[in-house]
Design a protein around this motif. Structure first.
Motif, PDB file in Angstrom:
ATOM      1  N   SER A   1      27.934  -0.959 -25.084  1.00  0.00           N
ATOM      2  CA  SER A   1      26.881  -1.207 -24.108  1.00  0.00           C
ATOM      3  C   SER A   1      27.274  -2.359 -23.195  1.00  0.00           C
TER       4      SER A   1
ATOM      5  N   GLY B   1      21.307   5.529 -28.794  1.00  0.00           N
ATOM      6  CA  GLY B   1      20.748   5.183 -27.495  1.00  0.00           C
ATOM      7  C   GLY B   1      19.470   5.962 -27.252  1.00  0.00           C
TER       8      GLY B   1
ATOM      9  N   PRO C   1      24.929   0.983 -28.628  1.00  0.00           N
ATOM     10  CA  PRO C   1      23.812   0.380 -27.909  1.00  0.00           C
ATOM     11  C   PRO C   1      23.923  -1.147 -27.857  1.00  0.00           C
ATOM     12  N   PHE C   2      22.987  -1.778 -27.156  1.00  0.00           N
ATOM     13  CA  PHE C   2      22.997  -3.232 -27.059  1.00  0.00           C
ATOM     14  C   PHE C   2      22.354  -3.917 -28.251  1.00  0.00           C
TER      15      PHE C   2
END
Length: 550
Positions: free
Chosen positions: A220, A271, A194-195
Protein backbone atom coordinates in the motif's frame (compact mmCIF):
# COMPACT_ATOMS: atom_id res chain seq x y z
CA UNK A 1 21.42 -27.91 -8.67
CA UNK A 2 24.27 -28.87 -6.36
CA UNK A 3 23.98 -32.08 -4.39
CA UNK A 4 22.47 -31.59 -0.93
CA UNK A 5 23.20 -33.94 1.96
CA UNK A 6 20.11 -35.54 3.48
CA UNK A 7 19.64 -34.94 7.18
CA UNK A 8 16.29 -36.65 7.66
CA UNK A 9 13.28 -34.61 8.71
CA UNK A 10 14.30 -32.34 11.61
CA UNK A 11 11.68 -31.24 14.08
CA UNK A 12 11.06 -27.50 14.04
CA UNK A 13 11.66 -25.52 17.26
CA UNK A 14 8.69 -25.10 19.63
CA UNK A 15 6.30 -22.46 18.28
CA UNK A 16 4.47 -20.05 20.59
CA UNK A 17 2.83 -16.67 20.20
CA UNK A 18 5.25 -13.78 20.53
CA UNK A 19 4.89 -12.31 24.06
CA UNK A 20 3.54 -8.78 23.96
CA UNK A 21 5.15 -5.95 25.87
CA UNK A 22 3.34 -3.17 27.77
CA UNK A 23 5.66 -0.13 27.36
CA UNK A 24 4.64 1.20 30.76
CA UNK A 25 6.19 4.50 31.99
CA UNK A 26 9.75 4.01 33.22
CA UNK A 27 10.25 0.72 31.38
CA UNK A 28 13.21 -0.12 29.17
CA UNK A 29 10.85 -0.93 26.29
CA UNK A 30 9.14 2.45 26.50
CA UNK A 31 12.47 4.27 26.47
CA UNK A 32 13.72 2.21 23.53
CA UNK A 33 10.58 2.76 21.48
CA UNK A 34 10.44 6.47 22.28
CA UNK A 35 14.03 6.81 21.11
CA UNK A 36 13.26 4.99 17.86
CA UNK A 37 10.23 7.21 17.20
CA UNK A 38 12.15 10.41 17.97
CA UNK A 39 15.07 9.40 15.76
CA UNK A 40 12.77 8.52 12.87
CA UNK A 41 11.03 11.89 13.09
CA UNK A 42 14.37 13.73 13.25
CA UNK A 43 15.86 11.79 10.32
CA UNK A 44 13.07 12.82 7.95
CA UNK A 45 11.77 10.89 4.95
CA UNK A 46 13.42 7.57 4.13
CA UNK A 47 14.34 6.98 0.49
CA UNK A 48 12.63 3.72 -0.51
CA UNK A 49 13.53 2.04 -3.83
CA UNK A 50 11.86 -0.69 -5.77
CA UNK A 51 13.82 -3.91 -5.26
CA UNK A 52 14.13 -6.14 -8.31
CA UNK A 53 16.22 -9.30 -8.22
CA UNK A 54 17.77 -8.12 -4.96
CA UNK A 55 18.90 -4.76 -6.36
CA UNK A 56 17.60 -1.32 -5.47
CA UNK A 57 16.04 0.34 -8.51
CA UNK A 58 15.25 4.03 -8.98
CA UNK A 59 12.67 4.76 -11.64
CA UNK A 60 12.50 8.55 -11.66
CA UNK A 61 8.84 8.40 -10.62
CA UNK A 62 8.46 9.14 -6.92
CA UNK A 63 5.66 9.55 -4.43
CA UNK A 64 5.41 10.29 -0.72
CA UNK A 65 4.03 8.40 2.25
CA UNK A 66 2.72 11.08 4.60
CA UNK A 67 2.63 11.02 8.38
CA UNK A 68 -1.12 11.08 9.14
CA UNK A 69 -0.44 12.64 12.57
CA UNK A 70 1.28 15.54 10.80
CA UNK A 71 0.44 15.48 7.10
CA UNK A 72 2.83 18.31 6.28
CA UNK A 73 5.66 15.80 6.77
CA UNK A 74 6.49 12.56 4.99
CA UNK A 75 7.94 9.38 6.45
CA UNK A 76 9.12 8.07 3.09
CA UNK A 77 9.78 9.11 -0.49
CA UNK A 78 9.44 5.99 -2.59
CA UNK A 79 10.13 4.97 -6.17
CA UNK A 80 7.17 3.82 -8.25
CA UNK A 81 7.34 0.82 -10.54
CA UNK A 82 5.87 0.98 -14.04
CA UNK A 83 4.71 -1.73 -16.43
CA UNK A 84 8.16 -2.26 -17.90
CA UNK A 85 9.76 -2.75 -14.50
CA UNK A 86 6.99 -5.13 -13.42
CA UNK A 87 7.66 -7.16 -16.55
CA UNK A 88 11.31 -7.35 -15.57
CA UNK A 89 10.32 -8.30 -12.01
CA UNK A 90 8.10 -11.13 -13.25
CA UNK A 91 10.82 -12.62 -15.42
CA UNK A 92 13.35 -12.32 -12.60
CA UNK A 93 10.99 -13.99 -10.16
CA UNK A 94 10.31 -16.87 -12.52
CA UNK A 95 14.06 -17.37 -12.94
CA UNK A 96 14.55 -17.35 -9.15
CA UNK A 97 11.75 -19.90 -8.77
CA UNK A 98 13.88 -22.68 -10.24
CA UNK A 99 16.21 -22.81 -7.24
CA UNK A 100 13.76 -21.50 -4.61
CA UNK A 101 11.21 -24.27 -5.04
CA UNK A 102 13.99 -26.87 -5.03
CA UNK A 103 15.56 -25.49 -1.85
CA UNK A 104 15.14 -27.99 1.01
CA UNK A 105 12.07 -27.16 3.04
CA UNK A 106 14.03 -26.76 6.28
CA UNK A 107 16.16 -24.04 4.69
CA UNK A 108 13.15 -22.05 3.52
CA UNK A 109 11.70 -22.43 7.00
CA UNK A 110 14.93 -21.22 8.60
CA UNK A 111 14.71 -17.93 6.70
CA UNK A 112 11.26 -17.14 8.10
CA UNK A 113 12.14 -18.26 11.63
CA UNK A 114 15.20 -16.02 11.56
CA UNK A 115 13.15 -13.12 10.20
CA UNK A 116 10.72 -13.50 13.11
CA UNK A 117 13.56 -13.44 15.61
CA UNK A 118 15.02 -10.33 13.98
CA UNK A 119 11.66 -8.57 14.23
CA UNK A 120 11.13 -9.66 17.83
CA UNK A 121 14.52 -8.39 18.87
CA UNK A 122 16.89 -6.32 16.75
CA UNK A 123 14.25 -4.47 14.70
CA UNK A 124 11.28 -4.41 17.08
CA UNK A 125 11.38 -0.71 17.91
CA UNK A 126 12.25 0.35 14.37
CA UNK A 127 9.39 -1.49 12.68
CA UNK A 128 6.99 -0.30 15.38
CA UNK A 129 8.12 3.32 14.94
CA UNK A 130 7.58 3.07 11.17
CA UNK A 131 4.11 1.61 11.74
CA UNK A 132 3.20 4.30 14.27
CA UNK A 133 4.40 7.30 12.26
CA UNK A 134 3.48 6.00 8.83
CA UNK A 135 0.19 4.26 9.58
CA UNK A 136 -1.09 6.19 12.60
CA UNK A 137 -1.01 3.42 15.19
CA UNK A 138 -0.53 4.01 18.88
CA UNK A 139 1.98 1.98 20.87
CA UNK A 140 -0.27 -0.97 21.70
CA UNK A 141 -1.70 -1.25 18.19
CA UNK A 142 1.82 -1.21 16.73
CA UNK A 143 2.99 -3.81 19.27
CA UNK A 144 0.23 -6.31 18.54
CA UNK A 145 0.67 -5.83 14.79
CA UNK A 146 4.20 -4.98 13.71
CA UNK A 147 5.95 -6.82 16.53
CA UNK A 148 3.78 -9.73 17.66
CA UNK A 149 1.48 -10.72 14.80
CA UNK A 150 4.05 -10.68 12.05
CA UNK A 151 6.32 -12.93 14.16
CA UNK A 152 3.35 -15.23 14.71
CA UNK A 153 2.57 -15.38 10.99
CA UNK A 154 6.14 -16.40 10.16
CA UNK A 155 6.61 -18.87 13.03
CA UNK A 156 3.21 -20.53 12.97
CA UNK A 157 3.44 -20.58 9.19
CA UNK A 158 6.51 -22.78 9.46
CA UNK A 159 4.69 -25.12 11.87
CA UNK A 160 1.60 -25.25 9.67
CA UNK A 161 3.57 -25.98 6.51
CA UNK A 162 5.46 -28.72 8.31
CA UNK A 163 2.08 -30.23 9.19
CA UNK A 164 0.89 -29.82 5.60
CA UNK A 165 3.92 -31.61 4.18
CA UNK A 166 3.48 -34.44 6.69
CA UNK A 167 0.00 -35.24 5.38
CA UNK A 168 0.53 -38.37 3.30
CA UNK A 169 -1.73 -41.15 2.01
CA UNK A 170 -2.84 -43.40 4.85
CA UNK A 171 -3.18 -46.57 2.79
CA UNK A 172 -0.81 -48.55 0.58
CA UNK A 173 -1.83 -51.65 -1.36
CA UNK A 174 0.55 -54.64 -1.12
CA UNK A 175 3.69 -53.85 -3.07
CA UNK A 176 2.75 -50.16 -3.54
CA UNK A 177 4.14 -46.99 -1.98
CA UNK A 178 1.93 -43.88 -2.25
CA UNK A 179 3.33 -40.39 -1.70
CA UNK A 180 1.96 -36.84 -1.83
CA UNK A 181 4.04 -33.95 -3.08
CA UNK A 182 3.09 -30.32 -2.39
CA UNK A 183 4.47 -28.29 -5.27
CA UNK A 184 4.35 -24.49 -5.52
CA UNK A 185 2.00 -23.03 -8.11
CA UNK A 186 3.12 -22.96 -11.72
CA UNK A 187 3.94 -19.30 -12.25
CA UNK A 188 4.07 -16.36 -9.83
CA UNK A 189 1.88 -14.88 -7.11
CA UNK A 190 0.77 -11.25 -6.96
CA UNK A 191 0.45 -9.98 -3.37
CA UNK A 192 -1.48 -6.73 -2.91
CA UNK A 193 -1.28 -5.65 0.73
CA UNK A 194 -3.21 -2.97 2.69
CA UNK A 195 -2.11 -0.04 4.84
CA UNK A 196 -3.67 -1.06 8.11
CA UNK A 197 -1.55 -4.03 9.21
CA UNK A 198 2.20 -4.32 8.80
CA UNK A 199 1.77 -8.00 9.66
CA UNK A 200 -0.55 -8.52 6.69
CA UNK A 201 2.06 -6.77 4.57
CA UNK A 202 4.50 -9.48 5.62
CA UNK A 203 2.09 -12.39 5.41
CA UNK A 204 0.64 -11.76 1.95
CA UNK A 205 3.97 -12.37 0.16
CA UNK A 206 5.37 -14.52 2.98
CA UNK A 207 2.76 -17.30 3.03
CA UNK A 208 3.08 -18.22 -0.67
CA UNK A 209 6.87 -17.80 -0.60
CA UNK A 210 7.18 -20.20 2.34
CA UNK A 211 5.80 -23.05 0.22
CA UNK A 212 8.14 -22.32 -2.67
CA UNK A 213 6.33 -19.66 -4.71
CA UNK A 214 7.81 -16.44 -6.03
CA UNK A 215 5.94 -13.19 -5.46
CA UNK A 216 5.43 -9.73 -6.90
CA UNK A 217 4.62 -7.62 -3.82
CA UNK A 218 2.70 -4.37 -4.28
CA UNK A 219 2.55 -2.67 -0.87
CA UNK A 220 0.00 0.00 0.00
CA UNK A 221 1.25 3.54 -0.69
CA UNK A 222 0.30 4.33 2.92
CA UNK A 223 2.49 1.55 4.37
CA UNK A 224 5.56 1.58 2.14
CA UNK A 225 8.07 2.34 4.90
CA UNK A 226 7.11 -0.43 7.32
CA UNK A 227 6.70 -2.89 4.45
CA UNK A 228 10.13 -2.02 3.09
CA UNK A 229 11.61 -2.72 6.52
CA UNK A 230 9.90 -6.13 6.46
CA UNK A 231 11.45 -6.80 3.05
CA UNK A 232 14.90 -5.77 4.32
CA UNK A 233 14.54 -8.08 7.33
CA UNK A 234 13.62 -11.02 5.09
CA UNK A 235 16.64 -10.21 2.96
CA UNK A 236 18.90 -10.13 6.04
CA UNK A 237 17.40 -13.45 7.12
CA UNK A 238 18.61 -15.03 3.88
CA UNK A 239 15.78 -14.67 1.38
CA UNK A 240 17.33 -15.15 -2.09
CA UNK A 241 17.18 -12.34 -4.62
CA UNK A 242 14.09 -12.38 -6.82
CA UNK A 243 11.91 -14.58 -4.62
CA UNK A 244 9.94 -11.54 -3.47
CA UNK A 245 10.07 -8.49 -5.73
CA UNK A 246 9.27 -5.27 -3.84
CA UNK A 247 7.32 -3.03 -6.21
CA UNK A 248 5.49 0.00 -4.81
CA UNK A 249 3.62 2.07 -7.34
CA UNK A 250 0.27 2.69 -9.02
CA UNK A 251 -2.07 -0.23 -8.35
CA UNK A 252 -3.86 -0.32 -11.69
CA UNK A 253 -0.69 -0.44 -13.79
CA UNK A 254 1.08 -3.00 -11.60
CA UNK A 255 -1.90 -5.29 -11.21
CA UNK A 256 -2.84 -5.22 -14.89
CA UNK A 257 0.68 -6.08 -15.95
CA UNK A 258 0.66 -9.06 -13.61
CA UNK A 259 -2.83 -10.35 -14.38
CA UNK A 260 -2.20 -10.07 -18.13
CA UNK A 261 0.82 -12.35 -17.87
CA UNK A 262 0.47 -15.96 -18.97
CA UNK A 263 2.28 -17.22 -15.84
CA UNK A 264 0.04 -15.34 -13.39
CA UNK A 265 -0.86 -18.08 -10.88
CA UNK A 266 -2.50 -16.41 -7.89
CA UNK A 267 -3.75 -13.20 -6.32
CA UNK A 268 -3.23 -12.80 -2.57
CA UNK A 269 -5.19 -9.69 -1.64
CA UNK A 270 -6.38 -7.68 1.33
CA UNK A 271 -8.32 -4.50 0.65
CA UNK A 272 -11.72 -3.19 -0.34
CA UNK A 273 -14.56 -5.36 -1.56
CA UNK A 274 -15.06 -3.16 -4.61
CA UNK A 275 -11.43 -3.46 -5.73
CA UNK A 276 -11.38 -7.21 -5.08
CA UNK A 277 -14.45 -7.74 -7.24
CA UNK A 278 -12.92 -5.66 -10.03
CA UNK A 279 -9.74 -7.72 -9.88
CA UNK A 280 -11.72 -10.95 -9.96
CA UNK A 281 -13.49 -9.79 -13.14
CA UNK A 282 -10.17 -8.75 -14.64
CA UNK A 283 -8.70 -12.18 -13.96
CA UNK A 284 -11.75 -13.98 -15.34
CA UNK A 285 -11.57 -11.93 -18.54
CA UNK A 286 -8.07 -13.35 -19.11
CA UNK A 287 -8.85 -16.94 -18.15
CA UNK A 288 -8.07 -18.36 -21.61
CA UNK A 289 -4.57 -16.87 -21.50
CA UNK A 290 -3.27 -18.53 -18.36
CA UNK A 291 -1.17 -21.67 -17.98
CA UNK A 292 -3.47 -22.77 -15.14
CA UNK A 293 -6.54 -21.52 -13.31
CA UNK A 294 -5.34 -18.76 -10.95
CA UNK A 295 -6.01 -19.11 -7.23
CA UNK A 296 -7.85 -16.04 -5.96
CA UNK A 297 -7.44 -15.46 -2.23
CA UNK A 298 -8.90 -12.32 -0.72
CA UNK A 299 -9.92 -10.76 2.57
CA UNK A 300 -11.94 -7.60 2.10
CA UNK A 301 -14.42 -5.48 4.03
CA UNK A 302 -16.64 -5.93 7.03
CA UNK A 303 -19.68 -4.47 8.73
CA UNK A 304 -19.12 -6.14 12.03
CA UNK A 305 -21.60 -6.40 14.88
CA UNK A 306 -21.98 -6.67 18.63
CA UNK A 307 -25.30 -8.16 19.63
CA UNK A 308 -26.17 -7.57 23.28
CA UNK A 309 -28.72 -9.80 25.04
CA UNK A 310 -30.79 -8.53 28.00
CA UNK A 311 -28.78 -10.87 30.26
CA UNK A 312 -25.43 -9.31 29.32
CA UNK A 313 -22.97 -7.69 31.70
CA UNK A 314 -23.40 -4.02 30.77
CA UNK A 315 -19.99 -2.71 31.79
CA UNK A 316 -18.19 -5.53 30.01
CA UNK A 317 -20.20 -5.06 26.81
CA UNK A 318 -19.57 -1.30 26.90
CA UNK A 319 -15.82 -1.57 27.28
CA UNK A 320 -15.46 -4.37 24.75
CA UNK A 321 -17.51 -2.33 22.28
CA UNK A 322 -15.34 0.75 22.74
CA UNK A 323 -12.19 -1.24 22.10
CA UNK A 324 -13.69 -2.96 19.06
CA UNK A 325 -15.01 0.26 17.52
CA UNK A 326 -12.28 2.78 18.28
CA UNK A 327 -8.95 0.99 18.60
CA UNK A 328 -6.84 2.09 15.64
CA UNK A 329 -9.62 4.55 14.80
CA UNK A 330 -11.87 1.77 13.51
CA UNK A 331 -9.49 1.03 10.63
CA UNK A 332 -9.56 -2.74 11.00
CA UNK A 333 -11.46 -5.08 8.71
CA UNK A 334 -12.88 -6.56 11.91
CA UNK A 335 -13.77 -3.26 13.63
CA UNK A 336 -17.15 -2.92 15.30
CA UNK A 337 -19.53 -0.75 13.29
CA UNK A 338 -23.04 -1.76 14.34
CA UNK A 339 -24.22 -2.30 17.89
CA UNK A 340 -27.54 -3.88 18.85
CA UNK A 341 -28.70 -3.21 22.41
CA UNK A 342 -32.02 -4.16 24.05
CA UNK A 343 -34.17 -1.27 25.23
CA UNK A 344 -34.26 -2.74 28.73
CA UNK A 345 -30.49 -2.19 29.04
CA UNK A 346 -30.06 0.87 26.84
CA UNK A 347 -32.47 2.95 28.90
CA UNK A 348 -31.14 1.69 32.22
CA UNK A 349 -27.48 2.57 32.18
CA UNK A 350 -25.99 1.16 28.97
CA UNK A 351 -26.38 4.36 26.95
CA UNK A 352 -25.10 6.64 29.70
CA UNK A 353 -22.08 4.47 30.45
CA UNK A 354 -21.19 4.09 26.78
CA UNK A 355 -21.42 7.83 26.08
CA UNK A 356 -19.44 8.71 29.20
CA UNK A 357 -16.60 6.34 28.35
CA UNK A 358 -16.42 7.41 24.70
CA UNK A 359 -16.15 11.05 25.73
CA UNK A 360 -13.19 10.17 27.97
CA UNK A 361 -11.12 8.89 25.01
CA UNK A 362 -8.09 11.03 24.21
CA UNK A 363 -7.05 11.76 20.63
CA UNK A 364 -3.64 12.94 19.47
CA UNK A 365 -0.33 12.26 17.70
CA UNK A 366 1.06 8.76 18.07
CA UNK A 367 4.44 9.95 19.37
CA UNK A 368 2.58 11.08 22.50
CA UNK A 369 2.09 7.64 24.02
CA UNK A 370 -0.80 8.56 26.32
CA UNK A 371 -3.46 8.74 23.60
CA UNK A 372 -5.94 5.93 23.00
CA UNK A 373 -6.66 7.16 19.45
CA UNK A 374 -4.55 8.67 16.72
CA UNK A 375 -5.33 9.95 13.21
CA UNK A 376 -7.14 8.20 10.40
CA UNK A 377 -4.85 7.33 7.54
CA UNK A 378 -5.65 9.99 4.94
CA UNK A 379 -7.70 12.98 3.86
CA UNK A 380 -10.06 10.65 2.04
CA UNK A 381 -10.64 8.62 5.20
CA UNK A 382 -11.14 11.80 7.20
CA UNK A 383 -13.78 13.13 4.79
CA UNK A 384 -15.53 9.78 4.61
CA UNK A 385 -15.77 9.37 8.39
CA UNK A 386 -17.04 12.89 9.02
CA UNK A 387 -19.36 12.58 6.04
CA UNK A 388 -21.01 9.47 7.46
CA UNK A 389 -21.85 11.36 10.66
CA UNK A 390 -23.48 14.11 8.61
CA UNK A 391 -25.38 11.57 6.51
CA UNK A 392 -26.68 9.92 9.68
CA UNK A 393 -28.04 13.21 10.97
CA UNK A 394 -29.89 13.81 7.71
CA UNK A 395 -31.54 10.40 8.09
CA UNK A 396 -32.72 11.26 11.59
CA UNK A 397 -29.87 9.69 13.51
CA UNK A 398 -28.80 11.25 16.80
CA UNK A 399 -25.12 12.02 17.39
CA UNK A 400 -24.54 11.03 21.01
CA UNK A 401 -20.77 11.58 20.96
CA UNK A 402 -18.22 12.96 18.52
CA UNK A 403 -19.25 13.54 14.93
CA UNK A 404 -16.57 16.12 14.16
CA UNK A 405 -12.96 16.21 13.06
CA UNK A 406 -9.91 18.42 12.68
CA UNK A 407 -7.56 17.94 9.74
CA UNK A 408 -5.56 21.15 10.12
CA UNK A 409 -2.41 19.25 11.16
CA UNK A 410 -3.31 15.55 11.30
CA UNK A 411 -6.38 13.62 10.18
CA UNK A 412 -8.18 13.49 13.51
CA UNK A 413 -11.78 12.28 13.75
CA UNK A 414 -13.56 12.20 17.08
CA UNK A 415 -14.83 8.81 18.27
CA UNK A 416 -18.42 9.00 17.10
CA UNK A 417 -21.54 7.30 18.43
CA UNK A 418 -24.79 7.49 16.48
CA UNK A 419 -28.17 6.24 17.64
CA UNK A 420 -30.57 5.23 14.89
CA UNK A 421 -34.17 4.08 14.81
CA UNK A 422 -33.67 2.51 11.39
CA UNK A 423 -31.73 -0.78 11.42
CA UNK A 424 -31.10 -0.37 7.68
CA UNK A 425 -29.84 3.22 7.84
CA UNK A 426 -26.69 4.23 5.94
CA UNK A 427 -24.29 3.77 8.83
CA UNK A 428 -25.80 0.40 9.76
CA UNK A 429 -25.33 -1.00 6.25
CA UNK A 430 -22.29 0.54 4.58
CA UNK A 431 -18.69 -0.10 5.52
CA UNK A 432 -17.06 3.00 7.03
CA UNK A 433 -13.50 2.02 8.06
CA UNK A 434 -13.30 4.87 10.56
CA UNK A 435 -14.20 5.68 14.18
CA UNK A 436 -17.98 5.72 13.70
CA UNK A 437 -20.24 3.38 15.67
CA UNK A 438 -24.01 3.18 15.23
CA UNK A 439 -26.31 1.77 17.88
CA UNK A 440 -29.75 0.36 17.19
CA UNK A 441 -32.00 -0.14 20.20
CA UNK A 442 -34.29 -3.12 19.75
CA UNK A 443 -37.54 -3.98 21.52
CA UNK A 444 -36.94 -6.95 23.81
CA UNK A 445 -40.45 -7.07 25.28
CA UNK A 446 -41.87 -9.55 22.74
CA UNK A 447 -41.54 -13.34 23.18
CA UNK A 448 -39.64 -13.89 19.91
CA UNK A 449 -37.40 -10.80 20.15
CA UNK A 450 -34.12 -12.76 20.09
CA UNK A 451 -34.86 -14.67 16.91
CA UNK A 452 -36.13 -11.47 15.30
CA UNK A 453 -33.07 -9.37 16.11
CA UNK A 454 -30.74 -12.19 15.03
CA UNK A 455 -32.54 -12.25 11.68
CA UNK A 456 -31.99 -8.49 11.37
CA UNK A 457 -28.28 -8.81 12.18
CA UNK A 458 -27.91 -11.58 9.60
CA UNK A 459 -29.76 -9.78 6.82
CA UNK A 460 -28.58 -6.23 7.35
CA UNK A 461 -25.50 -6.11 5.11
CA UNK A 462 -23.66 -8.02 2.40
CA UNK A 463 -20.65 -8.57 4.67
CA UNK A 464 -19.89 -11.53 6.94
CA UNK A 465 -16.54 -11.05 8.63
CA UNK A 466 -16.77 -10.78 12.44
CA UNK A 467 -19.47 -10.58 15.07
CA UNK A 468 -19.91 -10.96 18.81
CA UNK A 469 -22.68 -11.88 21.21
CA UNK A 470 -22.84 -10.78 24.84
CA UNK A 471 -25.14 -12.84 27.05
CA UNK A 472 -25.07 -14.61 30.40
CA UNK A 473 -28.03 -16.70 29.25
CA UNK A 474 -26.41 -19.72 27.62
CA UNK A 475 -29.49 -20.65 25.63
CA UNK A 476 -29.35 -17.21 24.03
CA UNK A 477 -25.73 -17.89 23.02
CA UNK A 478 -26.70 -21.27 21.55
CA UNK A 479 -29.54 -19.76 19.54
CA UNK A 480 -27.43 -16.82 18.29
CA UNK A 481 -24.72 -19.23 17.23
CA UNK A 482 -27.28 -21.08 15.12
CA UNK A 483 -29.19 -18.10 13.75
CA UNK A 484 -25.98 -16.26 12.84
CA UNK A 485 -24.14 -19.23 11.37
CA UNK A 486 -23.50 -17.45 8.06
CA UNK A 487 -23.37 -13.87 9.36
CA UNK A 488 -19.68 -13.96 10.19
CA UNK A 489 -16.60 -16.04 9.53
CA UNK A 490 -15.45 -15.27 13.07
CA UNK A 491 -17.89 -15.51 15.97
CA UNK A 492 -17.06 -14.21 19.43
CA UNK A 493 -18.87 -14.89 22.70
CA UNK A 494 -18.47 -12.49 25.61
CA UNK A 495 -15.60 -10.65 23.91
CA UNK A 496 -15.04 -8.02 21.24
CA UNK A 497 -15.13 -8.79 17.53
CA UNK A 498 -11.50 -7.72 16.92
CA UNK A 499 -8.12 -9.08 17.93
CA UNK A 500 -7.77 -12.47 16.26
CA UNK A 501 -4.48 -14.14 17.21
CA UNK A 502 -2.49 -16.29 14.78
CA UNK A 503 -2.62 -19.93 15.81
CA UNK A 504 -5.66 -19.28 18.00
CA UNK A 505 -8.41 -17.69 15.90
CA UNK A 506 -7.83 -18.22 12.14
CA UNK A 507 -8.97 -15.05 10.39
CA UNK A 508 -11.38 -14.61 7.49
CA UNK A 509 -15.01 -14.15 6.53
CA UNK A 510 -17.48 -15.02 3.82
CA UNK A 511 -20.07 -13.33 1.62
CA UNK A 512 -18.70 -9.95 0.48
CA UNK A 513 -15.97 -10.11 3.12
CA UNK A 514 -13.74 -12.48 1.19
CA UNK A 515 -12.87 -16.04 0.31
CA UNK A 516 -12.61 -17.12 3.98
CA UNK A 517 -9.32 -18.95 3.54
CA UNK A 518 -8.36 -18.34 7.18
CA UNK A 519 -5.05 -16.54 7.43
CA UNK A 520 -3.05 -17.75 10.40
CA UNK A 521 -4.01 -21.39 9.87
CA UNK A 522 -2.94 -24.33 7.74
CA UNK A 523 -5.90 -23.66 5.42
CA UNK A 524 -4.26 -20.69 3.72
CA UNK A 525 -1.30 -22.78 2.57
CA UNK A 526 -3.48 -25.22 0.65
CA UNK A 527 -4.30 -22.34 -1.70
CA UNK A 528 -0.67 -21.86 -2.69
CA UNK A 529 0.34 -25.44 -3.46
CA UNK A 530 -0.34 -27.88 -6.27
CA UNK A 531 -0.59 -31.43 -4.99
CA UNK A 532 0.89 -34.32 -6.96
CA UNK A 533 0.30 -37.97 -6.09
CA UNK A 534 3.03 -40.50 -6.78
CA UNK A 535 2.27 -44.23 -6.88
CA UNK A 536 5.31 -46.49 -7.00
CA UNK A 537 4.88 -50.20 -7.72
CA UNK A 538 7.40 -52.50 -6.09
CA UNK A 539 6.30 -55.82 -7.65
CA UNK A 540 6.55 -56.72 -11.33
CA UNK A 541 3.48 -58.23 -13.04
CA UNK A 542 3.97 -61.20 -15.33
CA UNK A 543 0.90 -60.73 -17.53
CA UNK A 544 -1.68 -58.06 -18.39
CA UNK A 545 -4.71 -60.32 -17.79
CA UNK A 546 -6.68 -60.70 -14.54
CA UNK A 547 -7.68 -63.99 -12.83
CA UNK A 548 -11.24 -63.82 -14.09
CA UNK A 549 -9.93 -63.80 -17.66
CA UNK A 550 -8.76 -67.40 -17.28
Amino acid sequence: MASVAQHGHPNIPPINNEPMRNYEPGSKDRAGLQKAVDEMIKAGPVEVPCVINGKAVTTGRTNKQLNPSNHASAVAVYQEADAALIGEAIEGALAAKVTWEDMPWVDRAAIFLRAADLIAGKYRYKIMAATMLGQGKNVWQAEIDAAAEICDFFRFGVAQVAELYSQQPAKHAPGVWNKMEYRPLEGFVLAVSPFNFTAIGGNLPGAPALVGNVVIWKPSPMAVLSNYIVYQILEEAGLPAGVIQFTPGPAEEIVKTCTDHRKFASLHFTGSTYVFRQLWKQIVSNIDNYVSYPRIVGETGGKNFHLVHPSANVTMAVHESIRAAFEYQGQKCSALSRLYVPASLWNNGFKDELVKEIKSITLGPVEDFKHFMGPVISKGSFDKSVGFAEAAKKEGGIILAGGKGDDSKGYYVEPTLIQTENPRSTTMVNEIFGPVLTAYVYDDSKPDFWKSICAEVDGCTEYALTGAVFAKDRQAVVEANSYLRNASGMFYVQCKCTGAVVGQQPFGGGRASGTNDKAGSISIFYRFVNQRTTKENMIDIDHFSYPHNA
